[in-house]
Design an enzyme around this catalytic site. Structure first.
Site, PDB file in Angstrom:
ATOM      1  N   CYS A 115      -5.133  11.344  -7.182  1.00  0.00           N
ATOM      2  CA  CYS A 115      -4.013  12.145  -8.128  1.00  0.00           C
ATOM      3  C   CYS A 115      -4.151  11.052  -9.525  1.00  0.00           C
ATOM      4  CB  CYS A 115      -2.599  12.590  -8.364  1.00  0.00           C
ATOM      5  SG  CYS A 115      -2.875  13.644  -7.284  1.00  0.00           S
ATOM      6  N   HIS A 255       0.935  13.790 -14.916  1.00  0.00           N
ATOM      7  CA  HIS A 255       0.087  14.221 -13.322  1.00  0.00           C
ATOM      8  C   HIS A 255       0.458  15.322 -12.755  1.00  0.00           C
ATOM      9  CE1 HIS A 255      -2.419  15.514 -10.229  1.00  0.00           C
ATOM     10  NE2 HIS A 255      -0.550  15.198  -9.512  1.00  0.00           N
ATOM     11  N   ASN A 285      -1.862  21.839  -8.530  1.00  0.00           N
ATOM     12  CA  ASN A 285      -2.106  20.187  -8.959  1.00  0.00           C
ATOM     13  C   ASN A 285      -3.542  20.082  -8.829  1.00  0.00           C
ATOM     14  OD1 ASN A 285      -2.177  17.375  -8.505  1.00  0.00           O
ATOM     15  ND2 ASN A 285      -0.349  17.459  -6.372  1.00  0.00           N
TER      16      ASN A 285
END
Ligand code: UT7
Length: 328
Positions: A115, A255, A285
């Site tokens: 990520c 994020h 996500n």
């Protein structure tokens, strides 16, 4: 040659049309809209169809970013594609996107930092532009995570979604662009979030498939605490390195891991909620794609404009993390 600030010249994003709602997931695993909403903030995520793959979304985002930067694909010197879900193990997704968009003068490559990958890419090309080694870079975060998600594991399958975001970076005037950026990892936490199958350690066999070793496995609860601490600490460090205080930050784009992580980071930073961008309800996500998708949404809606100072912070498997301060 004098050093030159590197900044963002144009952005784009793309995601599959397919949508997986919390109600859809209620039919697949033992979960509820109420649990997913309160524990993660997610209401839906975009999901690629069987015949859709990562480089398609990366290329669509890249085309948009290049056009908005007022450049042509031939102007790009390097393509860094951050992905944990490449089309295939070789060639790199960066090279496949290069082919797709016709960036014939570029070097295409991938960065595997989960990520945090987009911030890894930004940090790498920033120094190349600053020192004059290259002029224009394309940094992409692109993922089709839903093909690596185990739809028998309710603790991971409700979180992840698919999409891509891209940024063209190049020289900008003094006082603008990337004011501070840093990336970090701690490989001792390797088994907090991982997909063990398919590589040289375990290979691919009937056993690895039966044991579901090709899917993501995550110790979410343990990661949660490390994520909040790492993202907040590197944010404070980068704001200081940029010579700013937290009050100088106009917008924070973290994020999009979990709304509760975002809220906890904001609280630690002492920054009001209205300055912290969230799109997790719509996208879930999307790993390396989450920051560039969110940034482009902010540019398109006018939340980011000339003069806006943005703090980016990411955390992901590895574990990896990073922070970047940019003035537009
Ligand atoms: O992208 C960057 C890297 N990833 C992260 O940073 C992820 C960080 N972690 C998280 O976002 C959260 O830890 C999760 C959303 C993954 C899980 O939320 P949690 O509040 O940490 O839940 P938990 O794992 O502590 O589980 C609490 C309970 C458990 O039940 P028991 O043992 O208390 O009976 C789980 O089995 O919630 C249960 N549970 C669920 N229940 C309904 C876990 N997933 C679900 C689900 N639906 N989808």
């Amino acid at each position: 040659m004098a050093e030159q600030n590197a900044g963002i010249l144009g952005m784009g994003h793309s995601y599959p049309e397919g949508i997986l709602t919390n109600a859809d997931l209620e039919k697949i695993v033992d979960t509820s809209d109420e649990w997913i909403t309160t524990r993660t903030g997610i209401k839906q995520r975009h999901k690629a169809a069987e015949n859709e793959y990562t480089s398609q979304f990366g290329a669509a985002a890249a085309r948009q970013a290049i056009e908005r930067a007022g450049l042509n694909p031939e102007d790009i010197d390097i393509i860094v594609c951050a992905t944990t879900t490449p089309d295939q193990i070789m060639p790199s997704t960066g090279a496949l996107i290069q082919k797709e968009i016709g960036a014939v003068n570029a070097a295409g490559m991938d960065v595997f930092a989960a990520c945090s990958g987009f911030l890894y890419g930004i940090t790498m090309v920033e120094s190349m532009i600053r020192t004059g080694q290259i002029k224009y870079a394309l940094v992409i975060g692109a993922e089709v995570l839903t093909k690596y998600v185990d739809y028998t594991d309710r603790s991971t399958c409700v979180i992840f979604g698919d999409g891509a975001g891209a940024a063209v970076l190049g020289p900008v005037e003094a006082g603008k662009g990337i004011l501070a950026t840093k990336i970090k990892s701690d490989g001792r936490y390797d088994e907090q979030l991982y997909a063990p199958g398919g590589g040289t350690k375990y290979g691919t066999s009937h056993e690895t498939i039966d044991d579901r070793m090709h899917f993501f496995k995550m110790k979410g609860n343990e990661l949660f605490k490390i994520a909040v601490r790492s993202m907040a600490d590197i944010s404070v460090e980068m704001v200081g390195k940029a010579g700013l205080t937290i009050d100088d930050i106009d917008i924070v784009i973290p994020h999009q891991a979990n709304q509760r992580i975002t809220d906890a980071v904001a609280q630690r930073l002492g920054i009001s909620e209205d300055k912290v961008y969230s799109n997790i309800a719509e996208h879930g996500n999307t790993s390396s794609a989450s920051i560039p998708i969110a940034m482009d949404e902010c540019i398109q809606s006018g939340k980011i404009k000339e003069g806006t100072t943005v703090l980016l912070t990411a955390f992901g498997g590895g574990v990896t993390w990073g922070g970047t301060v940019i003035r537009f």
